[in-house]
Scaffold this motif. Structure first.
Motif, PDB file in Angstrom:
ATOM      1  N   ALA A 127       0.831  -1.210   0.000  1.00 40.26           N
ATOM      2  CA  ALA A 127       0.000   0.000   0.000  1.00 40.26           C
ATOM      3  C   ALA A 127       0.865   1.260   0.000  1.00 40.26           C
ATOM      4  O   ALA A 127       0.553   2.242  -0.691  1.00 40.26           O
ATOM      5  N   ALA A 128       1.951   1.230   0.760  1.00 41.65           N
ATOM      6  CA  ALA A 128       2.858   2.378   0.812  1.00 41.65           C
ATOM      7  C   ALA A 128       3.508   2.638  -0.553  1.00 41.65           C
ATOM      8  O   ALA A 128       3.695   3.791  -0.966  1.00 41.65           O
ATOM      9  N   ILE A 129       3.833   1.557  -1.272  1.00 38.41           N
ATOM     10  CA  ILE A 129       4.419   1.698  -2.617  1.00 38.41           C
ATOM     11  C   ILE A 129       3.408   2.355  -3.563  1.00 38.41           C
ATOM     12  O   ILE A 129       3.737   3.293  -4.302  1.00 38.41           O
ATOM     13  N   VAL A 130       2.165   1.855  -3.545  1.00 33.68           N
ATOM     14  CA  VAL A 130       1.111   2.419  -4.398  1.00 33.68           C
ATOM     15  C   VAL A 130       0.895   3.897  -4.062  1.00 33.68           C
ATOM     16  O   VAL A 130       0.803   4.750  -4.951  1.00 33.68           O
ATOM     17  N   ALA A 131       0.824   4.195  -2.748  1.00 35.60           N
ATOM     18  CA  ALA A 131       0.613   5.585  -2.313  1.00 35.60           C
ATOM     19  C   ALA A 131       1.760   6.482  -2.789  1.00 35.60           C
ATOM     20  O   ALA A 131       1.530   7.600  -3.273  1.00 35.60           O
ATOM     21  N   ALA A 132       2.992   5.988  -2.671  1.00 36.95           N
ATOM     22  CA  ALA A 132       4.160   6.773  -3.097  1.00 36.95           C
ATOM     23  C   ALA A 132       4.113   7.057  -4.598  1.00 36.95           C
ATOM     24  O   ALA A 132       4.402   8.179  -5.050  1.00 36.95           O
ATOM     25  N   LEU A 133       3.741   6.050  -5.386  1.00 36.97           N
ATOM     26  CA  LEU A 133       3.659   6.214  -6.837  1.00 36.97           C
ATOM     27  C   LEU A 133       2.585   7.241  -7.223  1.00 36.97           C
ATOM     28  O   LEU A 133       2.796   8.080  -8.114  1.00 36.97           O
ATOM     29  N   VAL A 134       1.424   7.157  -6.538  1.00 39.63           N
ATOM     30  CA  VAL A 134       0.335   8.116  -6.813  1.00 39.63           C
ATOM     31  C   VAL A 134       0.767   9.529  -6.446  1.00 39.63           C
ATOM     32  O   VAL A 134       0.517  10.486  -7.191  1.00 39.63           O
ATOM     33  N   ILE A 135       1.444   9.680  -5.298  1.00 38.51           N
ATOM     34  CA  ILE A 135       1.897  11.005  -4.851  1.00 38.51           C
ATOM     35  C   ILE A 135       2.935  11.569  -5.819  1.00 38.51           C
ATOM     36  O   ILE A 135       2.906  12.756  -6.176  1.00 38.51           O
TER      37      ILE A 135
END
Length: 326
Positions: free
Chosen positions: A175-183
């Motif tokens: 989830a942190a990876i996905v969030a980082a990519l979106v940000i």
């Protein structure tokens, strides 16, 4: 008529359990070291980048490192022999730890939801680049821990609890990876707390099932794989000289070792020793019950006045006469 009582203490099959226990113990220790070691790095990364997803995952990993340490200690204790006070040994410690792990996951998940709500109301800046690096490293560590545990005993509640913690960490890192990519792509920071909440909800459902399974063992419920009434009928139908089985209790010590106590009403002239021996062999070979206490009876039940049907949930006292809980 004389009333004999047979309690089989030689029926335990510890061989397979001990082999599983020693390898599972090593697996849990490796996972605890991996998780605890990276947790510090992830917590620092969360503070430096401002990412709740990273902090949430670090929080999971902190609790998981402690939980895995407890799981290791539970395996360590379970290997100790029984004592005069703890007649079944320390096997149930593993179930207690599994139940405690479930509660710990609930508390962490609720804290993350609370924090996420605050972040949604007042968004904070998040450094997407460093967050992505830390999250990827976290994912690799968690995948390693998960595969170490995955080869262990799936039936063990303690191992299931340990795997659940690491699975939560793995999802948190993803989830942190996905969030980082979106940000990094859009600059939309609310994705960080939103994904944190989604991971928490996923973990909560799994934690609930673990707690239910552990609570069932602690409440000495009939193991899910067994049917007490069908076992009683089976003994009546297959063991020569058994007229009726009643006051039957079936439970599990730790989620894997099944036990039973029962009264076997025999026809006059039947060899009580032979009947009891046959019942125990049948329980072990056909139903996976390694430890059984069988009370043979002729005529009236020793617990006179009790109902002789198979639904003796009210007769907890008879069970505890035989069973001193570890």
């Amino acid at each position: 008529m004389a009333h004999t009582h047979s309690d089989d203490h030689s029926g335990h099959d510890h061989g397979a359990g001990q082999v599983h226990g020693s390898t599972d113990k090593k697996r849990v220790l490796i996972a605890a070291c991996l998780t605890g070691g990276f947790m510090v790095a992830e917590a620092l990364g969360g503070l430096l980048t401002g990412s709740l997803a990273l902090l949430a995952d670090a929080g999971h990993m902190l609790a998981d490192a402690i939980a895995l340490g407890l799981a290791w200690y539970a395996f360590h204790l379970a290997g100790r022999p029984a004592t005069g006070r703890l007649t079944y040994g320390f096997g149930r410690v593993k179930t207690l730890v599994a139940y405690t792990n479930g509660i710990a996951i609930f508390v962490i998940a609720l804290w993350i939801v609370y924090e996420a709500w605050g972040r949604l109301l007042a968004p904070t800046p998040v450094l997407g680049g460093p967050m992505l690096v830390v999250a990827v490293l976290g994912l690799l560590v968690n995948i390693g821990s998960f595969f170490v545990l995955h080869g262990g005993d799936r039936e063990s509640l303690n191992m299931r609890g340990a795997m659940l913690h690491v699975l939560g960490d793995l999802l948190g890192s993803a989830a942190a990876i996905v969030a980082a990519l979106v940000i990094l792509a859009t600059g939309w920071t609310p994705i960080d707390p939103i994904l944190s909440v989604l991971v928490s909800l996923l973990i909560l459902s799994t934690a609930w099932s673990l707690m239910r399974a552990a609570a069932h063992v602690l409440l000495e419920g009939v193991p899910p794989s067994l049917d007490r009434d069908l076992i009683a009928r089976d003994i009546e139908a297959t063991v020569l000289g058994v007229r009726e089985v009643h006051h039957m209790h079936v439970w599990s010590l730790d989620g894997t070792s099944n036990m039973a106590t029962l009264h076997a009403c025999l026809t006059e002239g039947v060899d009580a020793y032979q009947a009891v021996s046959t019942i125990k062999k049948r329980l072990a070979s056909e139903h996976g019950i390694s430890h059984a206490t069988v009370e043979p009876e002729f005529g009236q039940c020793a617990d006179d006045g009790d109902d002789h049907d198979h639904d003796h949930e009210h007769d907890a006292a008879a069970h505890h006469d035989h069973h001193h809980q570890a």
